[in-house]
Design an enzyme around this catalytic site. Structure first.
Site, PDB file in Angstrom:
ATOM      1  N   CYS A 162       3.162   2.428   7.928  1.00 47.59           N
ATOM      2  CA  CYS A 162       4.276   1.643   8.492  1.00 47.59           C
ATOM      3  C   CYS A 162       5.340   2.510   9.157  1.00 47.59           C
ATOM      4  O   CYS A 162       6.358   2.001   9.627  1.00 47.59           O
ATOM      5  CB  CYS A 162       4.913   0.799   7.395  1.00 47.59           C
TER       6      CYS A 162
ATOM      7  N   HIS B 216      12.731  -0.547   5.677  1.00 46.46           N
ATOM      8  CA  HIS B 216      11.348  -1.010   5.821  1.00 46.46           C
ATOM      9  C   HIS B 216      11.176  -2.153   4.824  1.00 46.46           C
ATOM     10  O   HIS B 216      11.556  -2.041   3.662  1.00 46.46           O
ATOM     11  CB  HIS B 216      10.379   0.141   5.524  1.00 46.46           C
TER      12      HIS B 216
ATOM     13  N   GLU C  70      -1.201   0.138  12.362  1.00 41.63           N
ATOM     14  CA  GLU C  70      -2.161   0.589  11.345  1.00 41.63           C
ATOM     15  C   GLU C  70      -3.257  -0.463  11.200  1.00 41.63           C
ATOM     16  O   GLU C  70      -3.979  -0.499  10.207  1.00 41.63           O
ATOM     17  CB  GLU C  70      -1.469   0.882  10.018  1.00 41.63           C
TER      18      GLU C  70
ATOM     19  N   ASN D 184       5.080  -9.288   5.615  1.00 43.34           N
ATOM     20  CA  ASN D 184       5.040  -7.866   5.961  1.00 43.34           C
ATOM     21  C   ASN D 184       4.441  -7.666   7.361  1.00 43.34           C
ATOM     22  O   ASN D 184       3.362  -8.173   7.656  1.00 43.34           O
ATOM     23  CB  ASN D 184       4.204  -7.096   4.916  1.00 43.34           C
TER      24      ASN D 184
ATOM     25  N   SER E  70       3.280   2.546  -4.983  1.00 40.36           N
ATOM     26  CA  SER E  70       3.823   2.535  -3.615  1.00 40.36           C
ATOM     27  C   SER E  70       5.323   2.241  -3.622  1.00 40.36           C
ATOM     28  O   SER E  70       6.074   2.784  -2.815  1.00 40.36           O
ATOM     29  CB  SER E  70       3.066   1.548  -2.721  1.00 40.36           C
TER      30      SER E  70
ATOM     31  N   ASP F 167       3.690 -19.029 -11.067  1.00 43.33           N
ATOM     32  CA  ASP F 167       5.023 -19.619 -10.916  1.00 43.33           C
ATOM     33  C   ASP F 167       5.569 -19.249  -9.525  1.00 43.33           C
ATOM     34  O   ASP F 167       5.699 -18.054  -9.214  1.00 43.33           O
ATOM     35  CB  ASP F 167       5.930 -19.061 -12.029  1.00 43.33           C
TER      36      ASP F 167
ATOM     37  N   SER G 260       3.406   4.466   3.907  1.00 42.46           N
ATOM     38  CA  SER G 260       2.657   4.989   2.763  1.00 42.46           C
ATOM     39  C   SER G 260       1.796   6.167   3.170  1.00 42.46           C
ATOM     40  O   SER G 260       1.399   6.306   4.321  1.00 42.46           O
ATOM     41  CB  SER G 260       1.774   3.883   2.184  1.00 42.46           C
TER      42      SER G 260
ATOM     43  N   THR H 209       2.075 -10.675  -0.218  1.00 38.20           N
ATOM     44  CA  THR H 209       2.891  -9.841   0.677  1.00 38.20           C
ATOM     45  C   THR H 209       2.180  -9.586   2.011  1.00 38.20           C
ATOM     46  O   THR H 209       2.430  -8.588   2.671  1.00 38.20           O
ATOM     47  CB  THR H 209       3.302  -8.506   0.010  1.00 38.20           C
TER      48      THR H 209
ATOM     49  N   LYS I 112      16.027  -3.593  -3.661  1.00 35.67           N
ATOM     50  CA  LYS I 112      15.934  -2.567  -4.711  1.00 35.67           C
ATOM     51  C   LYS I 112      16.232  -1.184  -4.149  1.00 35.67           C
ATOM     52  O   LYS I 112      16.850  -0.347  -4.806  1.00 35.67           O
ATOM     53  CB  LYS I 112      14.522  -2.552  -5.300  1.00 35.67           C
TER      54      LYS I 112
END
Ligand code: COA
Length: 383
Positions: free
Chosen positions: A111, A233, A79, A272, A201, A29, A304, A152, A242
């Site tokens: 990152c 970030h 990275e 990203n 993560s 979806d 990370s 992503t 969030k």
């Protein structure tokens, strides 16, 4: 002495895949991507675009306006390293005709490394205020096809200069930071795609944010009300939303949009950009918000593995005169859309490893392209 960001420029590749196209091909979806993840498109770099060409293209407008004269140090954060030994920034050194008297180093910590570069640059400028440091973050986010991370992906670079009496953003001395040895995201040298424990993560991102913010708040004495905007970030835009909801518990959707909305616009379409992602958000905020002169913004960097840092800066009077807003907006609207087949073909192209001579097909790029390989040497050219 005030030290901070004097000039800032963003570049992403000339191609994108619409996430509706990806959703259709994967039988998912589209609202999962558009609403659940908060992404609309992802930037895709063709075979003749890599972290070096994106970085050079981000820095080129700064070169054109004379902002790279007197650069004493180039710190290249990535990275998506292309060599275990030589710093990617050295290719830029020739592409941008930088002075011989210029240190060039590459930094890595997922990152987060562009923020480490920013901090180091501030130290260098504090010692020698007449000099400037060029920081560049450039990355290509790449996950396995059909994996949860696929939607992503993205790519992009941000170049910024750090100087005394900066024209855009002074950086406050206070910072809260946090490190822990965790395996939430990593890429062994023998793999060309990142491995990620996705849900974990997102949890370590938040854990590190809370610890960093707590320290920052204690050290600075500031509270959330002291900030007009926040930049996070941005692995995907819902993550930033969030994150802010965790700090500002119970915040209304309207206020959430007001304090982070403008910072998410570019990332929603570029995807990203790993080490550049926070600074893509900052560029997006400065380009798209009303006049923020004199206002304080909060910034959260996360890499990370993991390292996180919360810090802040104050937007300078007349900063809008220094922005490259039109250039950024035109670049994003003039990109070419890929079909699903073209996306998969580019994904599978790969870099030859046989040491032979390889000329790469010419796609649309910025002012520089990765022309090919010869005896294991990367060949770059101006377009
Ligand atoms: N309409 C609206 N929302 C939908 C939806 C639909 N049809 N279908 C799913 N969603 C929502 C889910 O409810 C979920 O929201 P929530 O997180 O608020 O619960 C969100 O979309 C994502 O769905 P989920 O099933 O959790 O996705 P996933 O398991 O496929 O993976 C990631 C999501 C982020 C873990 C994955 O993309 C990933 O691993 N990304 C790379 C790692 C990364 O970026 N980490 C960030 C920290 S650096």
């Amino acid at each position: 002495m005030n030290i901070g960001i004097d000039q800032i420029s963003f570049y992403t590749s000339q191609y994108f895949l619409d996430l509706r196209t990806l959703a259709e091909a994967r039988g998912i979806d589209p609202n999962k991507y558009i609403i659940g993840i908060g992404q609309s498109k992802m930037g895709i770099s063709p075979p003749d675009e890599d972290i070096v060409t994106m970085a050079a293209s981000a820095a080129f407008p700064l070169k054109q306006r004379g902002a790279l004269d007197n650069i004493e140090t180039l710190l290249f954060a990535t990275e998506s390293g292309i060599d275990q030994s030589k710093a990617a920034g050295l290719f830029l050194h020739s592409l941008l005709d930088l002075p011989e008297r210029c240190r060039v180093v590459e930094l890595k910590q997922a990152c987060y490394s562009a923020t480490a570069a920013l901090r180091m640059a501030m130290g260098l400028v504090a010692m020698r205020p007449q000099n400037k440091v060029l920081v560049i973050a450039s990355d290509i986010a790449r996950y396995k096809l059909k994996s949860p991370g696929e939607s992503t992906q993205g790519c992009g670079a941000v170049a910024f200069t750090i100087s005394a009496d900066p024209r855009i953003l002074t950086i406050d001395p206070e910072a809260g930071f946090y490190s822990a040895d965790v395996m939430d995201f990593w890429r062994p040298n023998y793999l060309s795609e990142a491995l990620v424990d996705g849900k974990f993560s997102t949890l370590t991102y938040i854990k590190s944010l809370k610890a960093s913010w707590k320290q920052y708040a204690e050290e600075s004495g500031r509270s959330l009300e002291d900030f007009s905007r926040f930049c996070y970030h941005i692995p995907f835009t819902r993550m930033a939303a969030k994150a802010h909801q965790k700090l500002a518990r119970g915040i209304s959707e309207e206020n959430l949009e007001r304090v982070i909305g403008e910072s998410l616009l570019y990332s929603r379409d570029a995807g990203n950009c790993y080490s550049a992602a926070l600074y893509v958000g900052l560029t997006s905020l400065l380009d798209n918000a009303e006049d923020l002169s004199g206002q304080r913004i909060g910034l959260y960097s996360y890499g990370s593995g993991c390292v996180g840092e919360f810090f802040s800066g104050v937007v300078q009077p007349n900063y809008r005169k220094s922005l490259l807003t039109k250039l950024h907006q035109t670049m994003l609207t003039e990109r070419a859309e890929l079909t699903f087949q073209q996306y998969e073909d580019i994904y599978h192209y790969g870099t030859p490893t046989d040491g032979g001579t390889h000329d790469f097909p010419q796609y649309r790029t910025g002012p520089f392209r990765f022309a090919g390989l010869q005896s294991h040497k990367r060949i770059y050219e101006k377009t």
